[in-house]
Design an enzyme around this catalytic site. Structure first.
Site, PDB file in Angstrom:
ATOM      1  N   HIS A  50       0.844  -1.195   0.000  1.00  0.00           N
ATOM      2  CA  HIS A  50       0.000   0.000   0.000  1.00  0.00           C
ATOM      3  C   HIS A  50       0.877   1.241   0.000  1.00  0.00           C
ATOM      4  O   HIS A  50       2.100   1.142   0.080  1.00  0.00           O
ATOM      5  CB  HIS A  50      -1.012  -0.016   1.146  1.00  0.00           C
ATOM      6  N   HIS A  80       1.373   3.903   2.045  1.00  0.00           N
ATOM      7  CA  HIS A  80       1.912   4.634   3.198  1.00  0.00           C
ATOM      8  C   HIS A  80       3.430   4.769   3.136  1.00  0.00           C
ATOM      9  O   HIS A  80       4.127   3.852   2.713  1.00  0.00           O
ATOM     10  CB  HIS A  80       1.482   3.969   4.512  1.00  0.00           C
ATOM     11  N   ASP A  87       5.768   4.592   5.258  1.00  0.00           N
ATOM     12  CA  ASP A  87       6.641   3.622   5.939  1.00  0.00           C
ATOM     13  C   ASP A  87       6.673   2.280   5.193  1.00  0.00           C
ATOM     14  O   ASP A  87       7.211   1.287   5.711  1.00  0.00           O
ATOM     15  CB  ASP A  87       6.234   3.439   7.412  1.00  0.00           C
ATOM     16  N   HIS A  88       6.112   2.254   3.982  1.00  0.00           N
ATOM     17  CA  HIS A  88       6.165   1.061   3.128  1.00  0.00           C
ATOM     18  C   HIS A  88       6.764   1.379   1.758  1.00  0.00           C
ATOM     19  O   HIS A  88       7.046   0.467   0.982  1.00  0.00           O
ATOM     20  CB  HIS A  88       4.761   0.459   2.953  1.00  0.00           C
ATOM     21  N   HIS A 115      -7.467  -1.017   5.543  1.00  0.00           N
ATOM     22  CA  HIS A 115      -6.451  -0.102   6.092  1.00  0.00           C
ATOM     23  C   HIS A 115      -6.306   1.086   5.135  1.00  0.00           C
ATOM     24  O   HIS A 115      -6.339   2.248   5.555  1.00  0.00           O
ATOM     25  CB  HIS A 115      -5.146  -0.871   6.244  1.00  0.00           C
ATOM     26  N   ASP A 117      -0.059  -4.080   6.124  1.00  0.00           N
ATOM     27  CA  ASP A 117      -0.729  -3.615   7.343  1.00  0.00           C
ATOM     28  C   ASP A 117      -2.173  -4.110   7.415  1.00  0.00           C
ATOM     29  O   ASP A 117      -3.034  -3.446   7.999  1.00  0.00           O
ATOM     30  CB  ASP A 117      -0.734  -2.076   7.405  1.00  0.00           C
ATOM     31  N   HIS A 134       4.852  -5.044  10.403  1.00  0.00           N
ATOM     32  CA  HIS A 134       5.219  -4.415  11.679  1.00  0.00           C
ATOM     33  C   HIS A 134       5.356  -5.450  12.794  1.00  0.00           C
ATOM     34  O   HIS A 134       4.651  -6.462  12.804  1.00  0.00           O
ATOM     35  CB  HIS A 134       4.164  -3.390  12.123  1.00  0.00           C
TER      36      HIS A 134
END
Ligand code: ZN
Ligand code: FE
Length: 262
Positions: free
Chosen positions: A62, A64, A66-67, A120, A137, A175
């Site tokens: 996805h 975001h 942090d990905h 998400h 996530d 995570h």
């Protein structure tokens, strides 16, 4: 870096940022090396050097940051191909190949399938290779992603897709949230011996500096509070205790909502 052997490939697990995992999928034959959700580029570059191989692909689950933060820097270094959801193409930095359930990515020597799992985010997807699921996530150890863009009904439908996979399927999520999730789980699934056992086992793993991930579909079905509504007896019990409908979606929604303010 931890490594897990699967038939035809190895999964390397790299801790990144505060609590992210980046996965490298190294095929046994050919030159395929895939980074799943590169939160940053430095640790991926270092791992590629250790493996003596260039990165050939990035798979994003996805959009975001942090990905995807490592995307452009790694593409510049390696000229790797960036793969992401057709539904989210405009939000994935540097995307080259759009995929979905009906058009999964082609990797030489590996059979990849894609599941659309909105909830998400609206464009969230998972990648599956044999018995390894890269679920970003959506599903965590004893948890699930927050509903940033989707509805509880969408997320429940998405989690049901994952729960329908073979029980031995390994869960490579993005995570290390497991202990915090288990602490929440213990407040809502009080008389579950499998949960009590998992808390002891995962606490001891973390104490020794080991990851609690990969998990498995069977383990999550037995202990993850967001999959527990699959069990009618659990729903009955939970619904009575919280004075809500025992319908699985209602129970899931309540458990998700309580977690947000827990
Ligand atoms: Zn996310
Ligand atoms: Fe994340």
């Amino acid at each position: 870096m931890w490594s897990y052997q699967h038939t035809g490939f190895t999964v390397h697990q790299l801790p990144a940022l505060r609590d992210n995992y980046i996965y490298l999928i190294e095929a046994d034959s050919g030159n395929v090396l895939v980074a799943v959700d590169p939160a940053e580029a430095v640790s991926v570059r270092k791992a590629c050097r250790q493996l003596g191989k260039p990165l050939t692909h990035i798979f994003n689950t996805h959009h975001h940051w942090d990905h995807t933060d490592g995307n452009l820097s790694l593409k510049k270094d390696f000229g790797c191909l960036i793969v992401g959801a057709a539904n989210d193409a405009e939000r994935i930095p540097g995307i080259d190949i759009v995929v979905s359930e009906i058009s999964p990515p082609a990797l030489p020597g590996l059979d990849v399938s894609v599941l659309d799992v909105p909830g998400h985010t609206k464009g969230h997807i998972t990648y599956m290779i044999n018995d390894a699921l890269f679920c970003g996530d959506t599903l965590f150890g004893a948890g699930c992603g927050r509903l940033f863009e989707g509805t509880a009904a969408q997320m429940w439908h998405s989690l049901n897709k994952l729960a329908g996979l073979d029980g031995q399927t390994k869960i490579y999520c993005a995570h290390e949230y497991t202990l915090a999730n288990l602490a929440y789980a213990s407040t809502i699934d009080i008389n579950n011996p499998a949960l009590a056992e998992r808390i002891i086992a995962d606490k001891s793993r973390r104490k020794q500096g080991q990851p609690t991930i990969p998990s498995s579909i069977d383990k999550e079905k037995a202990t993850n509070p967001f999959l527990r509504p699959l069990d009618p007896a659990f729903c009955q019990h939970y619904a009575a205790a919280h004075n809500i409908s025992s319908e699985p979606l209602a129970v899931f929604s309540d458990i998700r909502k309580r977690k947000d303010s827990w």
